[in-house]
Design a protein around this motif. Structure first.
Motif, PDB file in Angstrom:
ATOM      1  N   GLY A 244       7.501  11.738   1.915  1.00 11.54           N
ATOM      2  CA  GLY A 244       8.915  11.792   1.587  1.00 11.54           C
ATOM      3  C   GLY A 244       9.686  12.673   2.557  1.00 11.54           C
ATOM      4  N   PRO A 245      11.024  12.681   2.435  1.00 10.90           N
ATOM      5  CA  PRO A 245      11.856  13.461   3.360  1.00 10.90           C
ATOM      6  C   PRO A 245      12.064  14.896   2.865  1.00 10.90           C
ATOM      7  N   THR A 246      12.697  15.689   3.711  1.00 13.46           N
ATOM      8  CA  THR A 246      13.135  17.026   3.317  1.00 13.46           C
ATOM      9  C   THR A 246      14.601  17.165   3.693  1.00 13.46           C
TER      10      THR A 246
ATOM     11  N   THR B 216      12.622   2.904   2.628  1.00  8.96           N
ATOM     12  CA  THR B 216      13.990   3.432   2.616  1.00  8.96           C
ATOM     13  C   THR B 216      14.053   4.892   3.064  1.00  8.96           C
ATOM     14  N   ASP B 217      13.005   5.655   2.785  1.00  9.25           N
ATOM     15  CA  ASP B 217      12.992   7.050   3.260  1.00  9.25           C
ATOM     16  C   ASP B 217      13.058   7.122   4.775  1.00  9.25           C
ATOM     17  N   VAL B 218      12.412   6.150   5.427  1.00  2.00           N
ATOM     18  CA  VAL B 218      12.382   6.142   6.888  1.00  2.00           C
ATOM     19  C   VAL B 218      13.678   5.563   7.464  1.00  2.00           C
TER      20      VAL B 218
ATOM     21  N   SER C 152      17.064   5.421  -1.176  1.00  2.00           N
ATOM     22  CA  SER C 152      16.015   5.895  -2.099  1.00  2.00           C
ATOM     23  C   SER C 152      16.612   6.450  -3.383  1.00  2.00           C
ATOM     24  N   MET C 153      17.913   6.771  -3.336  1.00  2.00           N
ATOM     25  CA  MET C 153      18.577   7.272  -4.543  1.00  2.00           C
ATOM     26  C   MET C 153      18.692   6.195  -5.619  1.00  2.00           C
ATOM     27  N   PHE C 154      18.512   4.931  -5.239  1.00  2.00           N
ATOM     28  CA  PHE C 154      18.551   3.845  -6.220  1.00  2.00           C
ATOM     29  C   PHE C 154      17.162   3.545  -6.785  1.00  2.00           C
ATOM     30  N   ASN C 155      16.173   4.274  -6.332  1.00  2.00           N
ATOM     31  CA  ASN C 155      14.790   4.071  -6.752  1.00  2.00           C
ATOM     32  C   ASN C 155      14.449   5.085  -7.842  1.00  2.00           C
ATOM     33  N   PRO C 156      13.992   4.636  -9.019  1.00  2.00           N
ATOM     34  CA  PRO C 156      13.643   5.602 -10.081  1.00  2.00           C
ATOM     35  C   PRO C 156      12.644   6.657  -9.626  1.00  2.00           C
TER      36      PRO C 156
END
Length: 537
Positions: A67-69, A214-216, A222-226
């Motif tokens: 995941g991202p930071t 989507t993270d990449v 990714s905000m639409f992903n639960p």
């Protein structure tokens, strides 16, 4: 409405009394895994550790995995930020998976076993059981969140703040509640508990793969992903509590829909009906091989399709990876000095992860023989000329075949998509991906051999193989990050196998592990040919 949930509180207390040992193991196991690595990360953070780890985790391959930071410079990458960055996504995934297994086993599986019919014969509401199971999940995950938060704060480490610890624990606890909501929903849709578990875990796997993409490419998606509402809370940096509210609303909606669906279906039936069989069976069912293929066909087809999708999803990342390398001089120098390209480095790591998932299918097929035996589905065949050897070796052969095909699909899917995404910039061809995949074939055979050994001598321990598989995955996945001792890393079978194409093929290791795996299968057969069948016990 009130009648539907009548005496759910009594069932809730009964479940706590019944599951107290399981709850303790659940909270201690997942809680310690989530929070106990703070001292190790403090060691990693010393000196230039934080800067080096920040640079390492900035490449798209690692972003796809952990995941991202939100931290934009190495100077702002604190101990807390690093801990949440590397641990939160996977801890949340584990919380979701455990919750799925718990909810389905306490709702739909109890229907399948006829236990719920017995419960409803008392003055218990029609949907009291589901409500009690969900309240138990909420109770467990609240305790889990508090345990994780308290433990992290107890280390007193710099930048492991009180708010960040609470956010970290709450994110994992909320992940478990999301998983429970998905599981309760699928328990109403699917025709039986096995299908409910498989579909719920499939949804979680799909959410993970989608978020990797989507993270990449665009983390805002990714905000639409639960699943994103858990790890994108960014504990210790942004502490974004609003996402946990989104997750809570989503879970409540899923549970309400599930209750509505449950209220309109017959007990023991789902909205997707079981497919009716043919009027007359095929001639292939007159053989053990044909029968076992029929029994395992559904799970095999489902997993093999998943392998193709999984390989293709990760392969699509390769295009962005090359673009990133060209734009980041430090990363470019890092990989140039080590003599491997970023694509080769990522392939070696992601192949290990995907082959670990491929190993699940052979274990499932071997364990299926015991589950059919324990349900007395094979009793009539025992009285015929069919030998135990045919039962055993047909299952083992089917498991090995599925492993070989699984590697082909996952490595081929990864390679085909990656080469397409990289275009002319590709430094690898499809043979490199297939070689990297089949390099791990001995590990698949090893897990098949362990399952065969358990089937022969202690069939009730067949599910323990999954525990060792999970342990091996964690050792390999986090071993590099946590700098675990080599002897400790070698307790995982995959650690013995070099990661192609970063490292060269090791023929002696390949042969030795393969021979050991075959020996385990033979020893398992000796036990299977001698032990009492369930019917004869």
């Amino acid at each position: 409405m009130k009648e539907k949930f009548a005496r759910w509180d009594a069932l809730f207390l009964l479940y706590l009394k019944r599951d107290w040992k399981k709850i303790i193991i659940w909270i201690l196991g997942l809680g310690l895994f989530s929070a106990a690595y703070v001292p190790y990360f403090e060691e990693i953070a010393k000196g230039q550790g934080l800067v080096g780890m920040y640079q390492t985790l900035q490449n798209p391959a690692m972003t796809a995995m952990v995941g991202p930071t939100p931290v934009e410079t190495a100077g702002g990458y604190t101990l807390g930020a690093m801990y949440a960055h590397e641990m939160l996504l996977f801890c949340g995934l584990f919380a979701m998976i455990i919750a799925v297994l718990h909810v389905v086993s306490h709702t739909r599986k109890e229907e399948d076993l006829g236990l719920m019919e017995l419960v409803r014969s008392f003055q218990i509401g029609r949907q009291a059981n589901s409500l009690a199971a969900m309240m138990e999940i909420v109770f467990i995950n609240v305790l889990l969140a508090l345990f994780i938060s308290g433990m992290m704060m107890s280390f007193g480490a710099n930048t492991i703040s009180v708010e960040g610890s609470l956010s970290f624990g709450a994110s994992i606890g909320m992940a478990g509640i999301i998983g429970a909501g998905i599981a309760l929903f699928m328990a109403q849709i699917m025709p039986d508990s096995s299908a409910a578990i498989g579909s719920a875990l499939g949804i979680i796997g799909l959410l993970y793969i989608v978020r990797a993409t989507t993270d990449v490419s665009n983390v805002d998606l990714s905000m639409f992903n639960p699943l994103g509402w858990t790890y994108l809370t960014y504990p210790f940096t942004e502490n974004n509590w609003i996402l946990l509210i989104f997750a809570l609303i989503f879970s409540v909606i899923m549970v309400i829909i599930a209750f509505a669906l449950e209220g309109n279906r017959d007990m023991g039936a789902g909205y997707l009906p079981e497919r009716e069989g043919r009027e007359s069976a095929k001639k292939s069912l007159l053989s053990v091989r044909g029968l076992f293929i029929k029994i395992n066909k559904g799970v095999m087809v489902g997993w093999l399709i998943a392998f193709v999708i999984m390989g293709a999803a990760f392969g699509s990342i390769y295009g962005d990876m090359h673009t990133f390398l060209e734009s980041n001089e430090m990363m470019k120098q890092m990989f140039s000095q080590s003599g491997v390209s970023i694509e080769e480095s990522f392939t070696g790591t992601i192949m290990m992860v995907m082959i670990g998932l491929v190993s699940i299918l052979p274990i499932v097929i071997v364990n299926k023989l015991f589950s059919e035996e324990s349900r007395s589905h094979l009793s009539q065949l025992y009285a015929t000329k069919v030998t135990r050897s045919q039962f055993y070796w047909t299952s083992i052969g089917l498991a090995i075949f599925s492993g070989v095909v699984g590697i082909l699909l996952v490595a081929g899917g990864l390679g085909g998509t990656a080469i397409s995404a990289m275009g002319d910039k590709s430094t690898m061809d499809i043979v490199d991906f297939l070689a990297a995949g089949y390099n791990f074939l001995p590990s698949v055979l090893f897990f098949t051999g362990l399952a065969a050994l358990a089937l022969g001598w202690a069939p009730k321990l067949g599910k323990v193989i999954y525990v060792y598989l999970g342990y091996s995955f964690l050792i390999n996945y986090f071993g590099g990050i946590l700098e675990l001792p080599e002897w400790f890393s070698k307790t995982a079978i995959q650690s013995w196998i070099p990661r192609m194409p970063m490292e060269n093929f090791d023929a002696p290791i390949f042969i030795i592990i393969t021979v050991i795996s075959i020996a385990l299968m033979v020893i398992g057969y000796l036990g299977y040919s001698r032990r009492d069948m369930i019917e004869g016990a």
